[in-house]
Design a protein around this motif. Sequence first.
Motif, PDB file in Angstrom:
ATOM      1  N   ALA A  24       0.838  -1.210   0.000  1.00 13.07           N
ATOM      2  CA  ALA A  24       0.000   0.000   0.000  1.00 13.07           C
ATOM      3  C   ALA A  24       0.865   1.249   0.000  1.00 13.07           C
ATOM      4  N   ASN A  25       1.835   1.293   0.887  1.00 10.77           N
ATOM      5  CA  ASN A  25       2.702   2.480   0.967  1.00 10.77           C
ATOM      6  C   ASN A  25       3.478   2.685  -0.326  1.00 10.77           C
ATOM      7  N   SER A  26       3.956   1.596  -0.911  1.00  2.00           N
ATOM      8  CA  SER A  26       4.759   1.700  -2.137  1.00  2.00           C
ATOM      9  C   SER A  26       3.945   2.221  -3.309  1.00  2.00           C
ATOM     10  N   PHE A  27       2.750   1.674  -3.500  1.00  3.32           N
ATOM     11  CA  PHE A  27       1.914   2.150  -4.607  1.00  3.32           C
ATOM     12  C   PHE A  27       1.367   3.539  -4.342  1.00  3.32           C
ATOM     13  N   ASP A  28       1.119   3.865  -3.088  1.00  3.08           N
ATOM     14  CA  ASP A  28       0.662   5.222  -2.764  1.00  3.08           C
ATOM     15  C   ASP A  28       1.697   6.258  -3.194  1.00  3.08           C
ATOM     16  N   VAL A  29       2.972   5.962  -3.003  1.00  2.00           N
ATOM     17  CA  VAL A  29       4.036   6.889  -3.409  1.00  2.00           C
ATOM     18  C   VAL A  29       3.975   7.120  -4.917  1.00  2.00           C
ATOM     19  N   ILE A  30       3.816   6.041  -5.678  1.00  2.00           N
ATOM     20  CA  ILE A  30       3.756   6.160  -7.138  1.00  2.00           C
ATOM     21  C   ILE A  30       2.538   6.980  -7.560  1.00  2.00           C
ATOM     22  N   ILE A  31       1.382   6.629  -7.027  1.00  4.88           N
ATOM     23  CA  ILE A  31       0.138   7.275  -7.444  1.00  4.88           C
ATOM     24  C   ILE A  31       0.102   8.739  -7.014  1.00  4.88           C
ATOM     25  N   ASN A  32       0.524   9.018  -5.790  1.00  5.70           N
ATOM     26  CA  ASN A  32       0.481  10.394  -5.290  1.00  5.70           C
ATOM     27  C   ASN A  32       1.419  11.326  -6.044  1.00  5.70           C
ATOM     28  N   ALA A  33       2.466  10.769  -6.650  1.00  7.86           N
ATOM     29  CA  ALA A  33       3.436  11.590  -7.385  1.00  7.86           C
ATOM     30  C   ALA A  33       2.940  11.980  -8.776  1.00  7.86           C
ATOM     31  N   LYS A  34       1.817  11.410  -9.195  1.00  3.93           N
ATOM     32  CA  LYS A  34       1.331  11.645 -10.555  1.00  3.93           C
ATOM     33  C   LYS A  34       0.179  12.644 -10.577  1.00  3.93           C
ATOM     34  N   ASN A  35       0.144  13.447 -11.635  1.00  6.52           N
ATOM     35  CA  ASN A  35      -1.033  14.276 -11.868  1.00  6.52           C
ATOM     36  C   ASN A  35      -2.052  13.416 -12.620  1.00  6.52           C
ATOM     37  N   SER A  36      -3.191  13.966 -12.954  1.00  7.39           N
ATOM     38  CA  SER A  36      -4.246  13.147 -13.547  1.00  7.39           C
ATOM     39  C   SER A  36      -3.849  12.533 -14.893  1.00  7.39           C
ATOM     40  N   SER A  37      -3.209  13.289 -15.749  1.00 11.99           N
ATOM     41  CA  SER A  37      -2.835  12.725 -17.052  1.00 11.99           C
ATOM     42  C   SER A  37      -1.720  11.690 -16.909  1.00 11.99           C
ATOM     43  N   GLU A  38      -0.781  11.912 -15.998  1.00 11.19           N
ATOM     44  CA  GLU A  38       0.280  10.926 -15.766  1.00 11.19           C
ATOM     45  C   GLU A  38      -0.303   9.627 -15.198  1.00 11.19           C
ATOM     46  N   ALA A  39      -1.289   9.750 -14.333  1.00 12.95           N
ATOM     47  CA  ALA A  39      -1.945   8.562 -13.782  1.00 12.95           C
ATOM     48  C   ALA A  39      -2.609   7.763 -14.903  1.00 12.95           C
ATOM     49  N   PHE A  40      -3.314   8.458 -15.783  1.00 13.72           N
ATOM     50  CA  PHE A  40      -3.971   7.788 -16.902  1.00 13.72           C
ATOM     51  C   PHE A  40      -2.957   7.083 -17.792  1.00 13.72           C
ATOM     52  N   GLU A  41      -1.841   7.744 -18.046  1.00 14.74           N
ATOM     53  CA  GLU A  41      -0.815   7.172 -18.925  1.00 14.74           C
ATOM     54  C   GLU A  41      -0.044   6.027 -18.267  1.00 14.74           C
ATOM     55  N   PHE A  42      -0.152   5.866 -16.959  1.00 12.69           N
ATOM     56  CA  PHE A  42       0.532   4.775 -16.262  1.00 12.69           C
ATOM     57  C   PHE A  42      -0.296   3.484 -16.278  1.00 12.69           C
ATOM     58  N   ILE A  43      -1.557   3.576 -16.644  1.00 10.89           N
ATOM     59  CA  ILE A  43      -2.448   2.411 -16.645  1.00 10.89           C
ATOM     60  C   ILE A  43      -1.909   1.244 -17.475  1.00 10.89           C
ATOM     61  N   PRO A  44      -1.351   1.452 -18.667  1.00 11.07           N
ATOM     62  CA  PRO A  44      -0.827   0.303 -19.422  1.00 11.07           C
ATOM     63  C   PRO A  44       0.251  -0.478 -18.670  1.00 11.07           C
ATOM     64  N   TYR A  45       1.041   0.208 -17.844  1.00 17.86           N
ATOM     65  CA  TYR A  45       2.061  -0.498 -17.068  1.00 17.86           C
ATOM     66  C   TYR A  45       1.425  -1.415 -16.023  1.00 17.86           C
ATOM     67  N   MET A  46       0.311  -0.974 -15.461  1.00 19.41           N
ATOM     68  CA  MET A  46      -0.399  -1.820 -14.499  1.00 19.41           C
ATOM     69  C   MET A  46      -1.014  -3.016 -15.212  1.00 19.41           C
ATOM     70  N   ILE A  47      -1.556  -2.786 -16.385  1.00 20.92           N
ATOM     71  CA  ILE A  47      -2.130  -3.889 -17.168  1.00 20.92           C
ATOM     72  C   ILE A  47      -1.061  -4.919 -17.468  1.00 20.92           C
ATOM     73  N   GLU A  48       0.097  -4.465 -17.895  1.00 19.38           N
ATOM     74  CA  GLU A  48       1.201  -5.373 -18.196  1.00 19.38           C
ATOM     75  C   GLU A  48       1.594  -6.175 -16.951  1.00 19.38           C
ATOM     76  N   ALA A  49       1.677  -5.512 -15.810  1.00 18.88           N
ATOM     77  CA  ALA A  49       2.047  -6.195 -14.565  1.00 18.88           C
ATOM     78  C   ALA A  49       0.998  -7.232 -14.181  1.00 18.88           C
ATOM     79  N   ILE A  50      -0.275  -6.895 -14.361  1.00 17.67           N
ATOM     80  CA  ILE A  50      -1.350  -7.851 -14.060  1.00 17.67           C
ATOM     81  C   ILE A  50      -1.197  -9.090 -14.929  1.00 17.67           C
TER      82      ILE A  50
END
Length: 115
Positions: A24-50
């Motif tokens: 939780a703490n690790s992903f919170d750091v990643i997510i909190n560091a992103k603005n809305s467009s950066e968060a949207f653009e990070f979604i493919p990396y999560m899909i790949e990891a899944i």
Amino acid sequence: MHKSIADILENWIEKINQDEFYIANSFDVIINAKNSSEAFEFIPYMIEAILLSEDDFITSQLIFYMNCLYGKANTTELHPSFISKRQELENHISNMSGNNSVREYNEFKRDLRLY
């Protein structure tokens, strides 16, 4: 897999044994560091990891944090990567041993109104 996700998942069992909130703490750091467009653009990396995950618990966590990225992006617009990989994702999740990832994916679909 994106390096930041790979770093979190490396030796995750050992790390979670030392700190139950490690993931939780690790992903919170990643997510909190992103603005809305950066968060949207990070979604493919999560899909790949899944898609690369073979552990039901980790898969469920990745789905949860992908949903958090959508929340941070403040949109229900489906990412083109999700659209193109949706069937592959659903097949992968349904083949997991356990039901954590299925339950989390159902919540994700509910939040994005995919029913």
